[in-house]
Design an enzyme around this catalytic site. Structure first.
Site, PDB file in Angstrom:
ATOM      1  N   GLU A   1      40.140  67.134  39.700  1.00  0.00           N
ATOM      2  CA  GLU A   1      41.511  67.647  39.681  1.00  0.00           C
ATOM      3  C   GLU A   1      42.126  67.687  41.089  1.00  0.00           C
ATOM      4  O   GLU A   1      41.601  68.369  41.969  1.00  0.00           O
ATOM      5  CB  GLU A   1      41.519  69.065  39.100  1.00  0.00           C
ATOM      6  CG  GLU A   1      42.918  69.669  39.028  1.00  0.00           C
ATOM      7  CD  GLU A   1      42.948  71.073  38.430  1.00  0.00           C
ATOM      8  OE1 GLU A   1      41.948  71.806  38.586  1.00  0.00           O
ATOM      9  OE2 GLU A   1      43.973  71.431  37.839  1.00  0.00           O
TER      10      GLU A   1
ATOM     11  N   GLU B   1      47.398  76.477  31.800  1.00  0.00           N
ATOM     12  CA  GLU B   1      46.516  77.230  32.708  1.00  0.00           C
ATOM     13  C   GLU B   1      47.420  78.123  33.555  1.00  0.00           C
ATOM     14  O   GLU B   1      48.062  77.655  34.498  1.00  0.00           O
ATOM     15  CB  GLU B   1      45.726  76.269  33.592  1.00  0.00           C
ATOM     16  CG  GLU B   1      44.761  76.994  34.498  1.00  0.00           C
ATOM     17  CD  GLU B   1      44.181  76.067  35.556  1.00  0.00           C
ATOM     18  OE1 GLU B   1      42.980  76.150  35.798  1.00  0.00           O
ATOM     19  OE2 GLU B   1      44.940  75.262  36.142  1.00  0.00           O
TER      20      GLU B   1
HETATM   21  C1  LER Z   1      42.086  74.787  38.370  1.00  0.00           C
HETATM   22  O1  LER Z   1      42.287  73.987  37.239  1.00  0.00           O
HETATM   23  C2  LER Z   1      43.307  74.908  39.171  1.00  0.00           C
HETATM   24  O2  LER Z   1      44.312  74.370  38.828  1.00  0.00           O
HETATM   25  C3  LER Z   1      43.267  75.684  40.401  1.00  0.00           C
HETATM   26  O3  LER Z   1      44.543  76.078  40.771  1.00  0.00           O
HETATM   27  C4  LER Z   1      42.308  76.812  40.355  1.00  0.00           C
HETATM   28  O4  LER Z   1      42.904  78.038  40.368  1.00  0.00           O
HETATM   29 MN    MN Z   2      44.457  73.247  36.955  1.00  0.00          MN
END
Ligand code: LER
Ligand code: MN
Length: 257
Positions: free
Chosen positions: A141, A235
């Site tokens: 990511e 998220e």
């Molecule tokens: C994790 O997926 C993310 O996006 C980070 O900002 C962890 O807080």
């Molecule tokens: Mn994330």
């Protein structure tokens, strides 16, 4: 029809079932779990809970190992790097049980020199090889510069993945980070579409979509153009509370999709 899921930090089954029940009643297809140490959870229990509500677990988040325990793949200390690999291996074991992917986000750690980068390259290759043997895909990511000091953009992360030569490592892109780092969210998604396997959504303030100023209609237009068919997982900072965040996310998505 997009498959929507919602990220929760896994604590216990009671809470998981409570949130899963709400999600399923609102039309969510999945629940993404942030798990600090898979060695401390019971995969059968999790499986039972989510199957009751007909939800999938698209991905397992590993960042809590970094934020709560200071564990990373780039640590100067071999002992810490070993623990990071062990954690990721046990995430892969759990992911195999739950048919999930495993996220490598903050657990890569910060890097300050070539040695740090090389640790991550070597260890990530090992982890991916283990995932390949188990049939589990890994997601790297891009995360914004205020949380980690490298692999901030989709382009950098894409090139890093290509340079590793792994087959089961793809991109997890996150609208909150893209809003900070990408020159153009739409063109970055378009350019690097072949490795985009998973998506996190949050608004510009990390609250539920609709609470900030990200142009989600534009993002969904480009996702439709590239025929994205993976999960879209909210998220968030779950304010004012998690039930409201779960509800408002789906309400907003229903209003624009
Ligand atoms: C994790 O997926 C993310 O996006 C980070 O900002 C962890 O807080
Ligand atoms: Mn994330």
């Amino acid at each position: 029809m997009y498959k929507i899921s919602f990220v929760i930090p896994y604590e216990n089954n009671e809470k998981l079932e409570k949130y899963a029940s709400l999600m399923s009643s609102l039309g969510y297809a999945g629940v993404e779990l942030g798990i600090k140490d898979p060695g401390l959870v019971d995969s059968k229990e999790i499986k039972e809970a989510i199957s009751k509500f007909d939800l999938m677990v698209p991905a397992l988040g590993t960042g809590r190992a970094f934020t709560e325990d200071g564990i990373s793949l780039s640590s100067k200390e071999k002992r810490i790097r070993d623990i990071a690999v062990e954690r990721l291996i046990s995430h892969i074991e759990l992911a195999k049980e739950l048919s999930s992917m495993v996220i490598v986000g903050l657990i890569r750690g910060n890097v300050y020199d070539e040695e740090g980068v090389n640790y991550v390259k070597t260890l990530l290759r090992e982890v991916c090889q283990y995932g390949k043997e188990k049939g589990v895909r890994i997601l790297l990511e891009p995360i914004n510069r205020y949380e980690v000091n490298w692999l901030n953009t989709i382009e950098d992360t894409y090139n890093f993945i290509k340079g590793l030569g792994t087959e089961n490592l793809g991109l997890l892109i996150d609208t909150f980070h893209m809003n900070i780092e990408e020159p153009s969210i739409a063109s970055s998604i378009f350019r690097f579409k072949d490795l985009i396997w998973h998506i996190h959504i949050a608004d510009s303030n990390r609250l539920y979509p609709g609470a900030g100023h990200i142009d989600f209609k534009d993002i969904f237009r480009i996702l439709s153009a590239i025929e994205y068919n993976g999960f879209i997982s909210a998220e968030l900072i779950n304010k004012p509370d998690i039930e409201t965040a779960i509800t408002m996310t789906m309400r907003y998505l229903n209003s624009i999709l």
